[in-house]
Design a protein around this motif. Sequence first.
Motif, mmCIF file in Angstrom:
data_model
loop_
_atom_site.group_PDB
_atom_site.id
_atom_site.type_symbol
_atom_site.label_atom_id
_atom_site.label_comp_id
_atom_site.label_asym_id
_atom_site.label_seq_id
_atom_site.Cartn_x
_atom_site.Cartn_y
_atom_site.Cartn_z
ATOM 1 N N ILE A 63 1.745 -33.022 30.319
ATOM 2 C CA ILE A 63 2.173 -33.379 31.934
ATOM 3 C C ILE A 63 1.150 -33.330 32.861
ATOM 4 O O ILE A 63 0.843 -34.226 33.910
ATOM 5 C CB ILE A 63 3.616 -32.611 32.093
ATOM 6 C CG1 ILE A 63 4.858 -32.880 31.246
ATOM 7 C CG2 ILE A 63 3.950 -32.910 33.721
ATOM 8 C CD1 ILE A 63 6.104 -32.148 31.370
ATOM 9 N N ALA A 64 0.456 -31.968 32.841
ATOM 10 C CA ALA A 64 -0.495 -31.928 33.898
ATOM 11 C C ALA A 64 -1.610 -32.773 33.838
ATOM 12 O O ALA A 64 -2.059 -33.197 34.649
ATOM 13 C CB ALA A 64 -1.030 -30.384 33.501
ATOM 14 N N THR A 65 -1.931 -33.054 32.542
ATOM 15 C CA THR A 65 -3.155 -34.303 32.292
ATOM 16 C C THR A 65 -2.594 -35.496 32.815
ATOM 17 O O THR A 65 -3.375 -36.050 33.658
ATOM 18 C CB THR A 65 -3.509 -34.311 30.743
ATOM 19 O OG1 THR A 65 -3.848 -32.996 30.353
ATOM 20 C CG2 THR A 65 -4.211 -35.202 30.447
ATOM 21 N N HIS A 66 -1.577 -35.744 32.618
ATOM 22 C CA HIS A 66 -0.828 -37.150 33.077
ATOM 23 C C HIS A 66 -0.896 -37.082 34.555
ATOM 24 O O HIS A 66 -1.368 -38.143 35.320
ATOM 25 C CB HIS A 66 0.424 -37.386 32.487
ATOM 26 C CG HIS A 66 0.272 -38.148 31.447
ATOM 27 N ND1 HIS A 66 0.260 -37.376 30.090
ATOM 28 C CD2 HIS A 66 0.589 -39.257 30.940
ATOM 29 C CE1 HIS A 66 0.239 -38.173 29.081
ATOM 30 N NE2 HIS A 66 0.520 -39.369 29.547
ATOM 31 N N ASN A 67 -0.425 -35.969 35.199
ATOM 32 C CA ASN A 67 -0.367 -35.974 36.436
ATOM 33 C C ASN A 67 -1.839 -36.168 37.274
ATOM 34 O O ASN A 67 -1.935 -36.729 38.365
ATOM 35 C CB ASN A 67 0.359 -34.552 37.106
ATOM 36 C CG ASN A 67 1.723 -34.716 36.906
ATOM 37 O OD1 ASN A 67 2.370 -35.715 36.445
ATOM 38 N ND2 ASN A 67 2.454 -33.568 36.608
ATOM 39 N N VAL A 68 -2.817 -35.250 36.670
ATOM 40 C CA VAL A 68 -4.195 -35.304 37.094
ATOM 41 C C VAL A 68 -4.620 -36.854 37.126
ATOM 42 O O VAL A 68 -5.205 -37.320 38.168
ATOM 43 C CB VAL A 68 -5.052 -34.426 36.534
ATOM 44 C CG1 VAL A 68 -6.618 -34.547 36.882
ATOM 45 C CG2 VAL A 68 -4.528 -32.851 36.699
#
Length: 289
Positions: free
Chosen positions: A54-59
């Motif tokens: 999720i963090a990777t996609h958000n970045v």
Amino acid sequence: MTQPTFPGMPTPLYVASPSRLLAWLDCPRRYRMHYLDRPRPRPRGQRAHTSVGIATHNVLRDFWDLPPERRNPAGVAELVRTSWIDVGFRDGDQSRAWRDRVRERVTDYLRGIDRERHPVGVERSVSVKTATLAVTGRVDRLDERGDAVVVVDYKTGRRVPTPDDARTSLPLALYAVAAGSVLRRPCTRVELHHVPSGTVVGHEHTGESLARKVAEAESIAADLRRADADFREHGPDSDRFPARPSALCGWCDYRDHCPEGRQVGPAQADWAGLEPLPGPATGTAAGPS
């Protein structure tokens, strides 16, 4: 999900997301618990590999909102810091190590793309309707290449995708059909971008292959329409939702509510989906791809 009907009305479209369609194929029991049971059984807490994804996609989403002069490693580092989700890790050291790893991976991945050319869409909602089905989903990225649009889906798991993964993916094909319809431009190419390795695999669909994928989705939706109707009549006693035990049961969010799933083996640790990192803050067992 089927809309209510009244006498004389045509059969409404079955409304679904690609995730809903695939959940039925993976395990009817998990589908029932997630989409039909009310109240929904309490799922297991979020795992570390999900937090990383999720963090990777958000970045990668928020990167395109940065002004061009901030689309650099420092800008990425700040996005990772503010987007980080400290959930599911074994301890703070492991979380910090993975935050640094995600920063490195996203920075390396973005070095390989044209950061000056804004995509046609970033986390763009698209939808397509057929005679029996309405599918809505969210595409990670839509790139413009010549007159055409390309569907890009980010992958953050351990397993590196193959061209067959892109070719056989039902969601990617449905996104291509939907994006072409919404944007009124050719959209036949789909790609999987594996952020950890920088690997990009793709497939060039034809009109015929996309039509076959749409027909596949309609067939799944027809099964779901019957299963949902049976659930409305019989509730959890319906026999249309058997468990489908497999090695994935150790990762299932609803394993605690499924006797068959618990018999497969022990539940995986919250951080077991992470690959080992150098040093003391390492992951453990192999996780889902």
